[in-house]
Design an enzyme around this catalytic site. Structure first.
Site, short mmCIF file in Angstrom:
data_model
loop_
_atom_site.label_atom_id
_atom_site.label_comp_id
_atom_site.label_asym_id
_atom_site.label_seq_id
_atom_site.Cartn_x
_atom_site.Cartn_y
_atom_site.Cartn_z
N LYS A 6 42.99 38.92 3.43
CA LYS A 6 43.89 38.58 4.24
C LYS A 6 44.33 37.49 4.22
CE LYS A 6 43.06 38.21 8.74
NZ LYS A 6 42.36 38.80 10.13
N HIS A 35 45.01 50.21 5.40
CA HIS A 35 44.96 49.82 6.71
C HIS A 35 46.38 49.70 7.27
CE1 HIS A 35 40.60 48.37 7.61
NE2 HIS A 35 40.65 49.87 6.98
N HIS A 41 48.35 41.94 6.54
CA HIS A 41 47.60 40.89 5.94
C HIS A 41 48.28 40.14 5.04
CE1 HIS A 41 43.20 42.17 7.33
NE2 HIS A 41 44.40 42.07 8.25
N GLU A 66 38.76 44.31 1.44
CA GLU A 66 40.02 43.99 2.16
C GLU A 66 40.37 42.53 2.32
OE1 GLU A 66 40.13 45.22 6.08
OE2 GLU A 66 41.94 45.05 6.41
N ASP A 120 49.15 38.74 12.11
CA ASP A 120 48.53 39.95 12.01
C ASP A 120 48.12 40.33 13.41
OD1 ASP A 120 46.96 41.98 10.93
OD2 ASP A 120 45.04 40.69 10.87
C1 RNT Z 1 40.84 42.08 10.35
C2 RNT Z 1 41.00 43.39 9.51
C3 RNT Z 1 39.83 44.48 9.50
C4 RNT Z 1 39.73 44.78 11.29
C5 RNT Z 1 38.76 46.02 11.37
C6 RNT Z 1 38.30 46.10 12.70
O1 RNT Z 1 42.08 41.65 10.24
O2 RNT Z 1 42.11 44.09 9.36
O3 RNT Z 1 40.15 45.65 8.92
O4 RNT Z 1 40.82 45.12 11.75
O5 RNT Z 1 37.97 46.03 10.46
ZN ZN Z 2 42.44 45.94 8.30
#
Ligand code: RNT
Ligand code: ZN
Length: 417
Positions: free
Chosen positions: A227, A285, A261, A225, A293
């Site tokens: 961002k 997510h 993100h 993931e 965010d």
């Molecule tokens: C943070 C990410 C991540 C968290 C969680 C708690 O910007 O979105 O996924 O929110 O892992």
């Molecule tokens: Zn996340």
């Protein structure tokens, strides 16, 4: 609400949709098979249960101190089950490593093993829930600004070890539940101010990921993931969306799309058809960014609707995993789960109820205004009657009547915390 009224409204809706070629019974079946992965961290504002837990760090923040947050594993489990009882359908639970059952022991992140998740595995089995997992690189003395991209070998090694162990745990969860556990990897690594070492950090992150993913883990799936930025790390993010998209496409991981993100005018929904030709599966997510965010509770807003519509239009329902990721500490947290989960389901329902084939044919025939007309008309079709019927069939409160159930839970449980 009177049951006959709900059934009558559904009967009318069924007819209305049949007229435009949509079979609501089939859609209800699809919605039943649409499983969210409920994030455990809305229940306690992302604190977790480490004995040595310190302040929250890593560029994320939960604001608000509404009373009643879960203070320990039993309270969190009770809250999750209560939320689930008010959300139609069956849903997974997404755990972070810091939510282990540490039994009063100081277990550092590079020492964690599946032993600390055994009680979660059993709890999940008893409660018919499948588990997903996340490594946790934030809120730790070694979190700093750089974890997996840290030029200091000892710190980088610490986080590589943590993440490898998390994959072992996720794989064990997958084996125990007979269904792959989806493990998300997100690290906050970045710079607060201008830096000349971007390439160095990105190469280090790549090296760490290569080490982490070396071991084959048949009963878990890795997702990564990116961002835009974290608080205190505004100038540069090592694991950007581009970085992870390229990595996942090349190495076969899943890509996580967190709706908070991206740049404010960038559409997360548009990523779906752009990356699916190159990436087999996505993790979502689902969250709601307000100006940044901020992780407000998901509602039925346009970006969320667009995201689910794009998935259905792309025929990608079974290539996506549907995680939630909001954490608002300023309102009742059970309410937050129920509102956010139901909103995600309603968006998916509306996406499924769209007469896609008809609209697609019109578009290919160059009938532009008809496409627009039909898409506009869908907004006022009686999808809400279909959702009410879905709640009814799943024995959960219909419409706003979940509010009184939450009030009861507050009176009996959370107000005593
Ligand atoms: C943070 C990410 C991540 C968290 C969680 C708690 O910007 O979105 O996924 O929110 O892992
Ligand atoms: Zn996340």
């Amino acid at each position: 609400m009177k049951t006959e009224l709900i059934s009558q409204a559904y009967a009318v809706a069924k007819e209305r949709y049949a007229e435009i070629g949509v079979d609501t019974e089939k859609v209800l079946e699809q919605l039943q098979n649409f499983h969210l992965s409920l994030h455990c961290w809305q229940a306690d504002d992302v604190k977790g249960f480490e004995v040595q837990a310190g302040a929250m760090s890593g560029g994320i923040q939960s604001t608000g101190d509404f009373p009643g947050a879960a203070r320990n594993i039993d309270e969190l489990r009770q809250d999750i089950l209560t939320a689930k009882s008010l959300i139609p359908g069956s849903h997974r639970l997404n755990l972070h490593e810091i939510y282990g059952d540490f039994q009063g022991k100081v277990v550092d992140r590079d020492e964690v093993t599946v032993e600390y998740f055994q009680s979660w595995i059993e709890w999940a089995k008893e409660n018919n829930t499948l588990l997903d997992f996340n490594s946790s690189s934030f809120s730790h003395p070694k979190s700093g600004n750089l974890t997996l991209a840290n030029p200091d070998d000892a710190i980088r090694g610490f986080w590589v070890e943590h993440t490898k162990r998390c994959r072992d745990i996720a794989n064990a969860m997958g084996e125990a539940q007979g269904d792959p556990c989806i493990m998300n990897l997100w690290v906050h690594d970045g710079c607060k101010d201008v830096s000349v070492n971007h390439a160095l950090y990105r190469n280090l992150l790549k090296q760490s990921l290569d080490e982490i993913f070396e071991k084959k883990q048949p009963m878990m799936k890795d997702c990564i993931e990116g961002k835009v930025f974290g608080i205190g790390l505004e100038s540069f993010t090592v694991g950007s969306h581009d970085f992870y998209t390229a990595y996942a496409a090349k190495n076969g991981q899943l890509l996580t799309i967190d709706t908070g993100h991206y740049h404010p005018t960038e559409s997360p929904a548009d990523k779906v058809s752009a990356v699916l030709p190159f990436i087999d599966e996505l993790m979502l997510h689902v969250s709601r960014p307000v100006r940044w965010d901020s992780d407000h509770v998901t509602i039925m807003d346009d970006p969320t609707q667009d995201l689910f519509s794009e998935i259905v239009r792309a025929g990608a329902l079974d290539r996506v995993h549907y995680g939630l990721d909001f954490f608002d500490g300023s309102i009742n947290r059970i309410g937050a789960y129920v509102i956010g989960s139901r909103a995600a389901q309603k968006c998916m329902l509306r996406a499924l109820l769209e007469p896609r084939e008809t609209i697609s044919q019109l578009e290919l025939a160059g009938e532009g205004y008809k496409v627009l007309a039909l898409i506009e008309e869908q907004k006022a079709m009686p999808w809400q009657a279909v959702y009410d019927e879905f709640c009814l069939r799943n024995n959960v409160p219909v419409g706003q009547s979940f509010i009184q159930e939450i009030d009861k839970y507050v009176a009996e449980v959370t107000s005593k915390r």
